[in-house]
Design a protein around this motif. Sequence first.
Motif, mmCIF file in Angstrom:
data_model
loop_
_atom_site.group_PDB
_atom_site.id
_atom_site.type_symbol
_atom_site.label_atom_id
_atom_site.label_comp_id
_atom_site.label_asym_id
_atom_site.label_seq_id
_atom_site.Cartn_x
_atom_site.Cartn_y
_atom_site.Cartn_z
ATOM 1 N N VAL A 254 0.842 -1.195 0.000
ATOM 2 C CA VAL A 254 0.000 0.000 0.000
ATOM 3 C C VAL A 254 0.880 1.249 0.000
ATOM 4 C CG1 VAL A 254 -1.716 1.321 1.291
ATOM 5 C CG2 VAL A 254 -1.924 -1.169 1.129
ATOM 6 N N ALA A 255 1.946 1.222 0.808
ATOM 7 C CA ALA A 255 2.863 2.359 0.841
ATOM 8 C C ALA A 255 3.511 2.575 -0.516
ATOM 9 C CB ALA A 255 3.930 2.136 1.914
ATOM 10 N N ALA A 256 3.873 1.493 -1.181
ATOM 11 C CA ALA A 256 4.462 1.612 -2.516
ATOM 12 C C ALA A 256 3.459 2.180 -3.511
ATOM 13 C CB ALA A 256 4.971 0.253 -2.983
ATOM 14 N N LEU A 257 2.207 1.710 -3.456
ATOM 15 C CA LEU A 257 1.179 2.238 -4.359
ATOM 16 C C LEU A 257 0.917 3.716 -4.098
ATOM 17 C CD1 LEU A 257 -1.302 -0.772 -4.480
ATOM 18 C CD2 LEU A 257 -0.166 0.290 -6.450
ATOM 19 N N ASP A 258 1.026 4.130 -2.845
ATOM 20 C CA ASP A 258 0.888 5.544 -2.512
ATOM 21 C C ASP A 258 1.980 6.347 -3.209
ATOM 22 O OD1 ASP A 258 -0.166 7.801 -0.804
ATOM 23 O OD2 ASP A 258 1.875 7.694 -0.034
ATOM 24 N N ALA A 259 3.234 5.870 -3.134
ATOM 25 C CA ALA A 259 4.337 6.577 -3.782
ATOM 26 C C ALA A 259 4.198 6.554 -5.298
ATOM 27 C CB ALA A 259 5.669 5.946 -3.362
ATOM 28 N N LEU A 260 3.775 5.427 -5.849
ATOM 29 C CA LEU A 260 3.624 5.321 -7.303
ATOM 30 C C LEU A 260 2.486 6.197 -7.815
ATOM 31 C CD1 LEU A 260 4.195 1.480 -7.720
ATOM 32 C CD2 LEU A 260 5.782 3.321 -8.310
ATOM 33 N N ALA A 261 1.423 6.346 -7.014
ATOM 34 C CA ALA A 261 0.340 7.253 -7.402
ATOM 35 C C ALA A 261 0.837 8.690 -7.440
ATOM 36 C CB ALA A 261 -0.838 7.108 -6.440
ATOM 37 N N ARG A 262 1.692 9.062 -6.480
ATOM 38 C CA ARG A 262 2.260 10.405 -6.491
ATOM 39 C C ARG A 262 3.123 10.624 -7.736
ATOM 40 N NH1 ARG A 262 1.650 12.704 -1.365
ATOM 41 N NH2 ARG A 262 0.985 11.171 0.202
ATOM 42 N N TYR A 263 3.850 9.597 -8.103
ATOM 43 C CA TYR A 263 4.700 9.718 -9.290
ATOM 44 C C TYR A 263 3.854 9.816 -10.554
ATOM 45 C CZ TYR A 263 8.991 9.143 -11.988
ATOM 46 O OH TYR A 263 10.060 9.337 -12.833
ATOM 47 N N THR A 264 2.759 9.065 -10.616
ATOM 48 C CA THR A 264 1.845 9.164 -11.756
ATOM 49 C C THR A 264 1.291 10.579 -11.867
ATOM 50 O OG1 THR A 264 1.211 6.851 -11.366
ATOM 51 C CG2 THR A 264 -0.190 8.136 -12.843
ATOM 52 N N ASP A 265 0.875 11.148 -10.739
ATOM 53 C CA ASP A 265 0.369 12.519 -10.710
ATOM 54 C C ASP A 265 1.424 13.486 -11.231
ATOM 55 O OD1 ASP A 265 -1.639 14.622 -9.402
ATOM 56 O OD2 ASP A 265 0.385 15.147 -8.740
ATOM 57 N N SER B 45 -9.399 5.405 2.468
ATOM 58 C CA SER B 45 -8.447 6.507 2.648
ATOM 59 C C SER B 45 -7.740 6.769 1.329
ATOM 60 C CB SER B 45 -7.408 6.154 3.723
ATOM 61 O OG SER B 45 -8.011 5.955 4.979
ATOM 62 N N GLU B 46 -7.574 8.045 0.985
ATOM 63 C CA GLU B 46 -6.974 8.401 -0.289
ATOM 64 C C GLU B 46 -5.475 8.099 -0.311
ATOM 65 O OE1 GLU B 46 -8.218 12.544 -0.420
ATOM 66 O OE2 GLU B 46 -9.578 12.068 -2.076
ATOM 67 N N LEU B 47 -4.995 7.734 -1.485
ATOM 68 C CA LEU B 47 -3.576 7.518 -1.714
ATOM 69 C C LEU B 47 -3.066 8.568 -2.694
ATOM 70 C CD1 LEU B 47 -3.430 3.620 -2.148
ATOM 71 C CD2 LEU B 47 -2.941 4.951 -0.092
ATOM 72 N N GLY B 48 -1.754 8.736 -2.731
ATOM 73 C CA GLY B 48 -1.157 9.640 -3.699
ATOM 74 C C GLY B 48 -1.433 11.095 -3.396
ATOM 75 N N THR B 49 -1.519 11.890 -4.472
ATOM 76 C CA THR B 49 -1.769 13.327 -4.371
ATOM 77 C C THR B 49 -3.062 13.638 -5.110
ATOM 78 O OG1 THR B 49 0.628 13.649 -4.482
ATOM 79 C CG2 THR B 49 -0.746 15.608 -4.703
ATOM 80 N N PRO B 50 -4.197 13.528 -4.452
ATOM 81 C CA PRO B 50 -5.477 13.741 -5.145
ATOM 82 C C PRO B 50 -5.561 15.138 -5.772
ATOM 83 C CG PRO B 50 -5.817 12.763 -2.979
ATOM 84 C CD PRO B 50 -4.385 13.173 -3.039
ATOM 85 N N GLN B 51 -6.222 15.215 -6.918
ATOM 86 C CA GLN B 51 -6.423 16.499 -7.576
ATOM 87 C C GLN B 51 -7.581 17.217 -6.897
ATOM 88 O OE1 GLN B 51 -7.171 16.300 -11.813
ATOM 89 N NE2 GLN B 51 -7.116 18.520 -12.071
ATOM 90 N N ARG B 52 -7.268 18.323 -6.250
ATOM 91 C CA ARG B 52 -8.276 19.047 -5.472
ATOM 92 C C ARG B 52 -9.017 20.093 -6.282
ATOM 93 N NH1 ARG B 52 -9.024 15.514 -1.532
ATOM 94 N NH2 ARG B 52 -7.224 15.270 -0.142
ATOM 95 N N ALA B 53 -8.401 20.569 -7.351
ATOM 96 C CA ALA B 53 -9.034 21.612 -8.171
ATOM 97 C C ALA B 53 -8.703 21.341 -9.638
ATOM 98 C CB ALA B 53 -8.544 22.996 -7.758
ATOM 99 N N LEU B 54 -9.527 21.858 -10.508
ATOM 100 C CA LEU B 54 -9.295 21.728 -11.943
ATOM 101 C C LEU B 54 -8.043 22.517 -12.310
ATOM 102 C CD1 LEU B 54 -10.507 20.596 -14.582
ATOM 103 C CD2 LEU B 54 -11.828 22.720 -14.765
ATOM 104 N N TRP B 55 -7.087 21.832 -12.964
ATOM 105 C CA TRP B 55 -5.862 22.504 -13.346
ATOM 106 C C TRP B 55 -6.114 23.496 -14.490
ATOM 107 C CZ3 TRP B 55 -2.359 17.517 -13.741
ATOM 108 C CH2 TRP B 55 -2.100 17.044 -12.454
ATOM 109 N N THR B 56 -5.251 24.482 -14.589
ATOM 110 C CA THR B 56 -5.290 25.442 -15.684
ATOM 111 C C THR B 56 -3.958 25.398 -16.424
ATOM 112 O OG1 THR B 56 -6.805 26.916 -14.485
ATOM 113 C CG2 THR B 56 -5.508 27.873 -16.289
ATOM 114 N N VAL B 57 -4.028 25.339 -17.754
ATOM 115 C CA VAL B 57 -2.818 25.335 -18.588
ATOM 116 C C VAL B 57 -2.821 26.612 -19.408
ATOM 117 C CG1 VAL B 57 -1.436 24.075 -20.269
ATOM 118 C CG2 VAL B 57 -2.914 22.814 -18.696
ATOM 119 N N PRO B 58 -2.152 27.637 -18.939
ATOM 120 C CA PRO B 58 -2.134 28.882 -19.708
ATOM 121 C C PRO B 58 -1.302 28.746 -20.968
ATOM 122 C CG PRO B 58 -0.642 29.019 -17.845
ATOM 123 C CD PRO B 58 -1.382 27.720 -17.697
ATOM 124 N N ALA B 59 -1.488 29.661 -21.887
ATOM 125 C CA ALA B 59 -0.695 29.645 -23.114
ATOM 126 C C ALA B 59 0.779 29.800 -22.752
ATOM 127 C CB ALA B 59 -1.126 30.779 -24.044
ATOM 128 N N GLY B 60 1.644 29.083 -23.475
ATOM 129 C CA GLY B 60 3.062 29.007 -23.113
ATOM 130 C C GLY B 60 3.721 30.364 -23.143
#
Length: 442
Positions: free
Chosen positions: A191-202, A427-442
């Motif tokens: 479970v601890a490993a999946l928590d770390a891997l979820a953070r890496y996926t994020d 219980s949540e794992l990783g770094t859950p997305q709390r808000a909709l991300w914004t991608v501004p123009a580069g």
Amino acid sequence: MTLVVPDPTRTVPLPRREQADVRDRWLTQRLLDLLPGLMDRAGIDLWLVVGREGGEDPVLPTLLPASWLSARRLVVLVLHRSDDGVTPVAVSRYPVGQFLPGWVPGDDGAEGADDGGDGEDAQWAAVRRIVAQAAPRRIGVDVSAGCPLADGLSVAEHRRLTAALGDLAGRLVSAEDLVVGWLETRLPEEVAALDALARYTDRVLAEVLSPAVLVPGVTTAADLAWEVHERMAGRGVPPWFHPGVTVQRAGVPLLPDGGVELPAVPQDAVLEPGDLVTCDAGLSSLGLVTDLQRSAYLPRPGEDGPPAGLRRAWAAGRRAQELTAAALVPGRTGNEALAAARAAMAAEGLEADVYSHPVGVHGHGAGPVIGRWDDQRGVPGEGDRVLHPDTVFALELAVRVTVPEWGGQCLRLALEEEVVLTSAGASELGTPQRALWTVPAG
């Protein structure tokens, strides 16, 4: 971003050799601490897992040494439940990790061997001898009509096994419940490993859904999907499925598909300001996989973030996740959890589809299924399985919300996080997305 197993100072991903050491240690612990109770729960006295090179049982890799990337010729694993725990024996031409050898090639003393004791007839004779000595009442084999991951015994090997066991073949039963328990149950370290891997996926998804990669007017959905794929593969955490990227935009309504309306913007369409982009991806490492989704908005000129309608949609999605997580109660079936989640969402006026599933060894793992994206009535068989603690779920769902800024057009917002089920709930794992991300123009 550190991985707590085996060394908190190391970062994801671990070198392959260290991964193998961790996986082999986990296997020893699982055989000692998990398997006896799982066999008792399933009512199995002896478990036979049979695999042939090029036709492996899906369970076999979870029992073989990590350095074995596949079966070698014919491998028969015998796991006998006794008062002392579980005795693991391998009937194989080559030594199999911590399994005791149950046959030595060239031993022509094996009863029934007619090939000098060196071929598969001798192996099957050894299997018969070991099973007879154990005298089990119920012999579990991986045959199942309801769970593909528990249906790994081929027709040919089933015939050979039945012939070798003779009168003992009458004790063969499906090991489906045991396989599901073995595949769905995670050690605390896993479970601890999946928590770390979820953070890496994020982290990977955040890199891709950024101005450094996503350029409105240039980048397509297919470009983003392949960028995620390449980054994961290049870092030693390859995806277990090709990442999916969906795009929704004003003026392009959802299209019906199997009774559900889905996004209709094609993969080769160039992304534009005002688009909502959702990426679905999962990586693999340490014999485990992840499954997450992340969404981002591309603001129009003059906007500094998503319009109010999209923010309300995001809040609805997060609330649907909270209600679904609350419905994951140990002892409930997947169908009961689905019904409870949908009832709670209906009471709050949320329109959503729930299609959550276990994740761990496999992305769509063994265990209770909680809805299908195209069927919210409950899933016969897999949805009737009971939720058990120490199972990790991909909490996956979608909400449908009308967006005033899009002329009242319907938006189908998909969200996916990972949670671990404990005796106290999810219980949540990783770094859950709390808000909709914004991608501004580069």
